[in-house]
Design a protein around this motif. Structure first.
Motif, short mmCIF file in Angstrom:
data_model
loop_
_atom_site.label_atom_id
_atom_site.label_comp_id
_atom_site.label_asym_id
_atom_site.label_seq_id
_atom_site.Cartn_x
_atom_site.Cartn_y
_atom_site.Cartn_z
N GLU A 36 -4.54 -0.40 2.84
CA GLU A 36 -3.61 0.28 1.93
C GLU A 36 -2.46 0.90 2.72
OE1 GLU A 36 -5.41 2.63 -1.16
OE2 GLU A 36 -3.55 3.73 -1.50
N LEU A 81 12.07 -3.99 8.13
CA LEU A 81 11.71 -4.88 7.02
C LEU A 81 11.43 -6.29 7.54
CD1 LEU A 81 11.17 -5.26 4.06
CD2 LEU A 81 13.61 -5.62 3.68
N MET A 127 -4.48 -6.79 3.47
CA MET A 127 -4.01 -5.70 4.35
C MET A 127 -4.69 -4.39 3.96
SD MET A 127 0.13 -6.27 4.43
CE MET A 127 0.90 -7.77 5.06
N LYS A 178 -2.40 -3.96 -4.08
CA LYS A 178 -3.41 -3.44 -3.17
C LYS A 178 -4.35 -2.45 -3.86
CE LYS A 178 -5.83 -2.97 0.28
NZ LYS A 178 -6.62 -4.11 0.78
N THR A 179 -3.79 -1.52 -4.62
CA THR A 179 -4.60 -0.43 -5.16
C THR A 179 -5.37 -0.83 -6.41
OG1 THR A 179 -2.67 0.42 -6.34
CG2 THR A 179 -3.15 1.40 -4.19
N GLU A 216 -1.11 -0.21 5.48
CA GLU A 216 -0.17 -1.27 5.85
C GLU A 216 0.72 -1.65 4.67
OE1 GLU A 216 -2.24 -4.12 9.15
OE2 GLU A 216 -3.29 -4.00 7.24
N VAL A 217 0.10 -1.72 3.49
CA VAL A 217 0.87 -2.13 2.31
C VAL A 217 1.90 -1.06 1.96
CG1 VAL A 217 0.74 -2.70 -0.14
CG2 VAL A 217 -0.99 -3.59 1.43
N ARG A 218 1.50 0.21 2.10
CA ARG A 218 2.46 1.28 1.80
C ARG A 218 3.63 1.27 2.80
NH1 ARG A 218 1.03 4.33 -2.41
NH2 ARG A 218 -1.18 4.36 -2.94
N ALA A 219 3.35 0.94 4.05
CA ALA A 219 4.42 0.84 5.06
C ALA A 219 5.38 -0.29 4.69
CB ALA A 219 3.82 0.60 6.44
N PHE A 220 4.82 -1.40 4.21
CA PHE A 220 5.62 -2.55 3.77
C PHE A 220 6.52 -2.13 2.60
CE2 PHE A 220 5.00 -7.45 3.04
CZ PHE A 220 6.37 -7.61 2.94
N ALA A 221 5.91 -1.46 1.62
CA ALA A 221 6.66 -1.03 0.43
C ALA A 221 7.78 -0.06 0.82
CB ALA A 221 5.72 -0.38 -0.58
N LEU A 260 3.84 -4.47 -4.69
CA LEU A 260 3.05 -4.52 -3.45
C LEU A 260 1.92 -3.51 -3.50
CD1 LEU A 260 5.63 -4.68 -0.51
CD2 LEU A 260 3.81 -6.33 -0.96
N VAL A 261 2.27 -2.25 -3.78
CA VAL A 261 1.28 -1.18 -3.75
C VAL A 261 0.21 -1.41 -4.83
CG1 VAL A 261 0.91 1.30 -4.05
CG2 VAL A 261 2.86 0.47 -2.71
N GLN A 284 8.02 -6.42 8.84
CA GLN A 284 7.01 -6.47 7.77
C GLN A 284 6.90 -7.88 7.21
OE1 GLN A 284 4.85 -4.26 6.87
NE2 GLN A 284 5.60 -2.50 7.99
N ALA A 327 8.51 -3.12 -4.46
CA ALA A 327 7.67 -2.21 -3.68
C ALA A 327 6.46 -1.75 -4.50
CB ALA A 327 8.49 -1.00 -3.22
N ASN A 328 6.68 -1.48 -5.80
CA ASN A 328 5.57 -1.08 -6.66
C ASN A 328 4.55 -2.20 -6.82
OD1 ASN A 328 6.52 1.47 -7.08
ND2 ASN A 328 7.56 0.98 -9.00
N ARG A 347 4.92 -10.46 9.12
CA ARG A 347 3.46 -10.40 9.13
C ARG A 347 2.85 -11.33 8.10
NH1 ARG A 347 1.86 -4.19 9.03
NH2 ARG A 347 -0.12 -5.24 9.28
#
Lengths: 196, 196
Positions: free
Chosen positions: A38, B11, A36, B52-53, A40-45, B48-49, B14, B45-46, B17
């Motif tokens: 970044e 949620l 995804m 990605k990051t 999109e991932v932040r929206a998910f989080a 997830l982010v 999300q 949530a962390n 998806r």
């Protein structure tokens, strides 16, 4: 052997906490997240955190809500109360779009073997709601042994208030073949047969 | 009919998806999240982010990594390169714990009908790696028509460098019954039969 890199291992462990999700499925979810954007991932989080921080339990009916009382309690007919085990049962009935009354979410069913007794469920809150305006209580607990025992208890208590108590009909599922109905369901279908 | 309250609806969308997740499963996941503690949800949530990051693509092999080059490229035998389609194939092989060489992740397979051509995959990066130190290229693309075509292309190119190219063995799955093998698999199993 080199295992997953740490950020992916952590995310797999988080996904694996969801009901019915094993390691393989959790890995598939985690790799999808890496693909995804970044944003999109932040929206998910954010959706995760908001679902936790904004969702409360309605002080009247016990359903999940972001207002108190919940929108159902605010706008619907309080003369009929449908008693269910969990918030997901409210969602299932709301999907039908037919029921116009309000709900009462017990938070489970009586299950002494697993230590769930009367004080652990929202019975007191239910009986407090049985004022003169209430005409009917519909008991929609599961058809499990515990759901039936809970329904029986509610029926006995509610009758003391002189209020009508009904139970959702039990019988053969619509569209299913008789030969596949289990014995208890078939037996109940006979007992509750109706004139045509 | 009142639908889901907004934070839960968001949620559910999300979760829906994620691959293979429909509305019902997404609802079950969302309700599980509501039942978690706020601390647990923030950790989720962390994760997830951070997945990605912090996760990047290794500049050498194309695998997912949080260092560059990745730990596999840093520590393993570069004389053998196993060519795979996706990062998840690396994870599958790493779970075995037997392979000691390095990888090359193509990012897919040749599929002209879906617009995936040579320039869309990491072929140039692979051929750049074919220095004198490389003794063998193991092609581990899928056994689909596209995977086979991609393997054939790689084999032809790599042979120009005078380097040995091998393909993972194909045949009847271990533990499976012969009668359930599909015709192509069975046919290949005959062709590739070995003396006992």
């Amino acid at each position: 052997m080199l295992n997953y890199i740490e950020p992916i291992a952590k995310l797999i462990n988080q996904f694996a906490r969801l009901p019915g999700v094993g390691q393989k499925t959790a890995q598939r979810y985690a790799l999808r997240v890496v693909d995804m954007s970044e944003e999109e991932v932040r929206a998910f989080a954010n959706a995760l955190v908001e679902a936790k921080t904004k969702v409360k339990v309605c002080s009247v009916c016990g359903n999940l809500t972001d207002t108190d009382p919940c929108k159902i309690c605010q706008t619907r007919d309080h003369s009929v109360i449908c008693v269910v085990q969990e918030a997901k049962d409210v969602m299932a009935i709301e999907r039908l779009g037919e029921y116009k009354g309000v709900y009462h979410v017990l938070g489970g069913v009586l299950n002494p073997l697993q230590g769930v007794n009367r004080d652990d469920l929202r019975f007191a809150e239910l009986f407090q709601r049985l004022t003169g305006d209430v005409a009917e209580i519909i008991v929609a607990t599961d058809t499990s042994a515990e759901g039936e025992a809970t329904a029986t208890y509610i029926a006995r208590m509610v009758k003391n208030y002189g209020i009508k108590v009904t139970r959702l009909a039990q019988g053969i599922s619509i569209g299913s073949e008789l030969q596949y109905a289990d014995e208890i369901t078939l037996s109940r279908a006979f007992t509750n047969r109706r004139e045509m």
